[in-house]
Design an enzyme around this catalytic site. Structure first.
Site, PDB file in Angstrom:
ATOM      1  N   CYS A 181       0.798  -1.229   0.000  1.00 49.94           N
ATOM      2  CA  CYS A 181       0.000   0.000   0.000  1.00 49.94           C
ATOM      3  C   CYS A 181       0.832   1.282   0.000  1.00 49.94           C
ATOM      4  O   CYS A 181       0.295   2.356  -0.242  1.00 49.94           O
ATOM      5  CB  CYS A 181      -0.946  -0.004   1.194  1.00 49.94           C
ATOM      6  SG  CYS A 181      -1.836  -1.562   1.373  1.00 49.94           S
ATOM      7  N   HIS A 316      -2.482   7.900   5.795  1.00 47.10           N
ATOM      8  CA  HIS A 316      -2.848   6.634   5.150  1.00 47.10           C
ATOM      9  C   HIS A 316      -4.329   6.371   5.424  1.00 47.10           C
ATOM     10  O   HIS A 316      -5.086   6.071   4.515  1.00 47.10           O
ATOM     11  CB  HIS A 316      -1.968   5.516   5.694  1.00 47.10           C
ATOM     12  CG  HIS A 316      -1.962   4.289   4.849  1.00 47.10           C
ATOM     13  ND1 HIS A 316      -1.599   4.292   3.516  1.00 47.10           N
ATOM     14  CD2 HIS A 316      -2.272   2.994   5.143  1.00 47.10           C
ATOM     15  CE1 HIS A 316      -1.677   3.068   3.027  1.00 47.10           C
ATOM     16  NE2 HIS A 316      -2.093   2.259   3.989  1.00 47.10           N
ATOM     17  N   HIS A 356      -9.461   2.587  -0.972  1.00 47.91           N
ATOM     18  CA  HIS A 356      -8.031   2.352  -0.798  1.00 47.91           C
ATOM     19  C   HIS A 356      -7.470   1.764  -2.093  1.00 47.91           C
ATOM     20  O   HIS A 356      -7.772   0.623  -2.443  1.00 47.91           O
ATOM     21  CB  HIS A 356      -7.842   1.390   0.387  1.00 47.91           C
ATOM     22  CG  HIS A 356      -6.422   1.143   0.761  1.00 47.91           C
ATOM     23  ND1 HIS A 356      -5.353   1.648   0.074  1.00 47.91           N
ATOM     24  CD2 HIS A 356      -5.883   0.411   1.788  1.00 47.91           C
ATOM     25  CE1 HIS A 356      -4.230   1.256   0.643  1.00 47.91           C
ATOM     26  NE2 HIS A 356      -4.527   0.501   1.686  1.00 47.91           N
ATOM     27  N   SER A 631      21.895  42.273 -48.726  1.00 48.05           N
ATOM     28  CA  SER A 631      22.642  43.436 -48.260  1.00 48.05           C
ATOM     29  C   SER A 631      23.168  43.188 -46.847  1.00 48.05           C
ATOM     30  O   SER A 631      23.783  42.157 -46.589  1.00 48.05           O
ATOM     31  CB  SER A 631      21.738  44.674 -48.340  1.00 48.05           C
ATOM     32  OG  SER A 631      22.474  45.836 -48.040  1.00 48.05           O
TER      33      SER A 631
END
Length: 734
Positions: A181, A316, A356, A631
């Site tokens: 995870c 988390h 999750h 030129s």
């Protein structure tokens, strides 16, 4: 891209994501977060038969105790041809590979990076992944006969990152990280380290998760990790497990100094990162509060940020009864250090919105935190009713936001932390802050006052119509920086074969024209067609003196940094040969005070103007295959071709101008709208007085001679209805 010194802060300059709730980018994600949307829904019918595998009780053999999750709307669609992939290869590719390819392309576009510009360069790819559902499907006993030559490269985890490097020809480090995870946040840490070491110039970091089969959900249910009511109630007293989710997120990272040099939009600055491991705990899936505390302090030390300066932590926050208290108390012990009692730190979790994402969880949290510091607002964390009694909210000065909250004014800068831990014990923490120079800025949009061009392109006419419709909707949705959009479309997008251009000075007008093209494939004010695949070269012709005027280049000096920088470079390099300033000569307030009609000032000034224009075109991606000069333009052409250095070319033009200034002033030149043979006959009538000095075109010529003779011929030609004009030169220089 110029390379700046490695080390120091890292800028997030591009964000791409596909997440539950119909999220297709960071704008739709921010709307979902601020609106407090719960994106959890039932298992789609094309994944698995939920009734067959469902049981309301956990730990039932062969069953799962969850009927819902965070699912994407589609995982089986993929435009393989866009990436040059055959249908057969695409069939054997894990949808996670397909998803990452699309999201990475969208991330490049969000960052304003043309993918082709990175080809062959040191761009690193760091992706977090752990789900192998598609590999399991292909390798099941009933499917073995169907495995093909691309099954291995289609399903191995290593190829998730390698596929991106291969497709975009990226030569930096390329690796897939599996720490469960925390995978994608560990990937961000490794990407930052690679940039700081100078190993990569640019880095892609992210993660992905796709749920195709019921097996892993059954395994998690056996471990009693899933929420039976399919809601992640992070830090709440009723937290009872987590909800599985799927999706992908990717960020483009650069050293901050390089991002500022490139003029990138910066969402957030990563100040510090850290990764460690729990070691031996009560069980391999039981997190260690002590290890997370140490890791958070290490990240803050790396960032040189005091704990009391962190206003928000994107935790988390899985919503498990074991993990939540361990994590919150560990983070709180760090945050409480040196913090005043009234200075509460907020803590939340994106898992309450989308579930999750497992290997993709860390990047989802990072994107939420980056958008929070960018907007200086903290979205609500859902499903929070009563504080978990095992978390010391009061003692640690913690709170969970339940509504969108402005970043507290007491913090000098918006600084956030992102925390992530894997169920095997690997912890990651990233500390980030708002981009530099954003505090107190307004979002006033410049008003478009002159026509500009909006360019769109796609791989097919159908796709181009869809793109036109999407941009029309964007232009109609609210105030837009039309000039900024035009610049980004032209300079920071890949240009495909099917193209259109809209000339407009008004967003409403542009939207109407794009709507017309999207409906009928044609519309007034829209030019569309297919790009040539070969042929056609670009040449620059650098002019001589004659078209000068006192305010030439003035607007570009005021609006273009590239143009101005080249003028200043020429000004500085010419100082050994001049006792005046090219830059100042271009700033004369009116015709009377301007010196650009004086030959000794005109020629060096015109030379610098020509080089600055060429540099501006180069910055727009247009470089000549060849150059020619007329030129005095021959000298600028010689420099652009590489024949003369800048110093040598300036020495020539400055000395030429000084010599010509002292030439016989009775000579002059005249443009005549007659072919060479006809005007030569007129000159033959005045032998030794007039000469054909240039054949401009089949129907135009330039003469040289005494001014009084040219004046007489000019009157004669005009009487006959032939256009003739004495040029603004101080002598007969041809």
């Amino acid at each position: 891209m110029k390379h700046t010194d490695a080390g120091g802060p890292i800028a997030i300059v591009g964000i791409g994501c596909r997440l539950p709730g119909g999220v297709s980018g960071h704008e739709s994600l921010w709307s979902l977060l601020e609106d407090g949307v719960d994106a959890i829904r039932g298992v789609p019918a094309d994944r698995w038969d939920v009734e067959r595998y469902y049981s309301p009780k956990a730990q039932q053999p062969g069953r799962m105790n969850a009927r819902e999750g965070g699912f994407l709307d589609q995982v089986n669609s993929f435009d393989a041809a866009f990436f040059g992939i055959s249908g057969r290869i695409a069939e054997q590719m894990d949808p996670q590979q397909r998803l990452l390819l699309e999201v990475c392309w969208e991330t490049f576009e969000d960052a304003g990076i043309v993918p082709e510009s990175l080809a062959g360069g040191r761009t690193g790819v760091f992706m977090g992944a752990c789900s192998q559902d598609y590999g399991g499907l292909q390798s099941s006993p009933s499917e073995l006969e169907g495995m093909g030559p691309h099954s291995a490269t289609g399903t191995f985890m290593s190829i998730l990152s390698n596929r991106l490097s291969y497709t975009f020809d990226l030569r930096g480090p390329s690796m897939t990280i599996d720490t469960a995870c925390s995978s994608s946040l560990v990937a961000v840490h490794l990407a930052c380290e690679s940039l700081r070491r100078g190993e990569s110039d640019v880095a892609l970091a992210g993660g992905v998760n796709v749920m195709l089969t019921p097996q892993f959900s059954i395994a998690l249910s056996q471990a009693a990790m899933l929420s039976p009511d399919a809601r992640s109630k992070a830090f709440d007293a009723s937290a009872n497990g987590y909800v599985r989710g799927e999706g992908a997120g990717v960020v483009v990272l650069k050293p901050l100094a390089q991002a500022e040099l490139d003029g990138d939009r910066i969402y957030a600055v990563i100040r510090g990162t850290a990764v460690n491991q729990d070691g031996r705990t009560q069980g391999i899936t039981v997190p260690s509060g002590a290890a997370q505390e140490v890791n958070f302090r290490t990240a803050l030390a790396d960032a040189r940020v005091a704990p009391r300066d962190v206003g928000y932590v994107e935790a988390h926050g899985t919503g498990t009864p074991v993990g939540d208290p361990i994590e919150a108390n560990a983070l709180g012990r760090v945050l409480a250090t040196g913090r005043e009692p009234e200075q509460v730190a907020l803590i939340g979790s994106i898992k309450t919105n989308i579930g999750h994402l497992e290997a993709g969880a860390g990047i989802a949290g990072l994107i939420k935190a980056a958008l929070s510091v960018y907007h200086r607002r903290i979205p609500p964390s859902l499903h929070y009713q009563a504080p978990n009694p095992d978390i010391d909210f009061d003692g640690l000065h913690l709170a969970v936001p339940t509504a969108t909250t402005p970043w507290p004014e007491r913090y000098a800068r918006a600084i956030a932390s992102v925390n992530s831990f894997g169920f095997g014990g690997t912890n990651a923490n990233v500390v980030l802050e708002e981009p530099p120079g954003t505090r107190g800025e307004t979002n006033t949009l410049p008003a478009a006052s002159t026509p500009m061009v909006l360019t769109l392109s796609a791989r097919s006419e159908t796709a181009l119509k869809r793109l036109a419709s999407a941009y029309a909707e964007r232009l109609e949705s609210g105030p837009v920086d039309l000039e900024g959009i035009g610049g980004n479309l032209a300079l920071r997008r890949s240009h495909h074969g099917h193209r259109l251009a809209v000339v407009t000075a008004d967003a409403e007008d542009a939207a109407a024209k794009l709507r017309g093209y999207a409906a009928d494939g044609t519309a007034e004010g829209v030019t569309a067609g297919n790009a040539r695949t070969s042929g056609g070269k670009v040449a620059f012709l650098l002019n001589g003196q004659g078209p000068q005027w006192y305010a030439m280049g003035r607007t570009l000096l005021e609006t273009s940094q590239v143009f101005r920088d080249k003028i200043m470079e020429c000004d500085a390099a010419a100082r050994p040969y001049l006792d005046w300033s090219i830059h100042e000569a271009l700033l004369a307030p009116d015709k009377e005070s301007s010196r650009v009609q004086e030959t000794h000032c005109l020629q060096p000034t015109m030379f610098a103007l020509q080089l600055a224009l060429a540099e501006l075109w180069k910055s727009w991606g247009i470089e000549p295959d060849g150059v020619a000069g007329h030129s005095m333009g021959e000298i600028a052409a010689a420099h652009l071709s590489g024949a003369l250095s800048l110093d040598a070319a300036l020495k020539v033009i400055c000395n030429r101008a000084r010599i010509q200034e002292k030439a016989d002033p009775t000579g002059a030149m005249m443009f005549v709208a007659l072919p060479k043979d006809e005007i030569q006959a007129r000159c033959d009538q005045r032998p030794g007085e007039l000469w054909v000095s240039a054949e401009n075109s089949p129907r135009a010529s330039t003469l040289s001679g005494r001014r009084e003779d040219l004046d007489a011929l000019e009157s004669e030609l005009r009487t006959e209805g032939v256009f003739a004009r004495i040029l603004r030169v101080n002598c007969a220089c041809h």
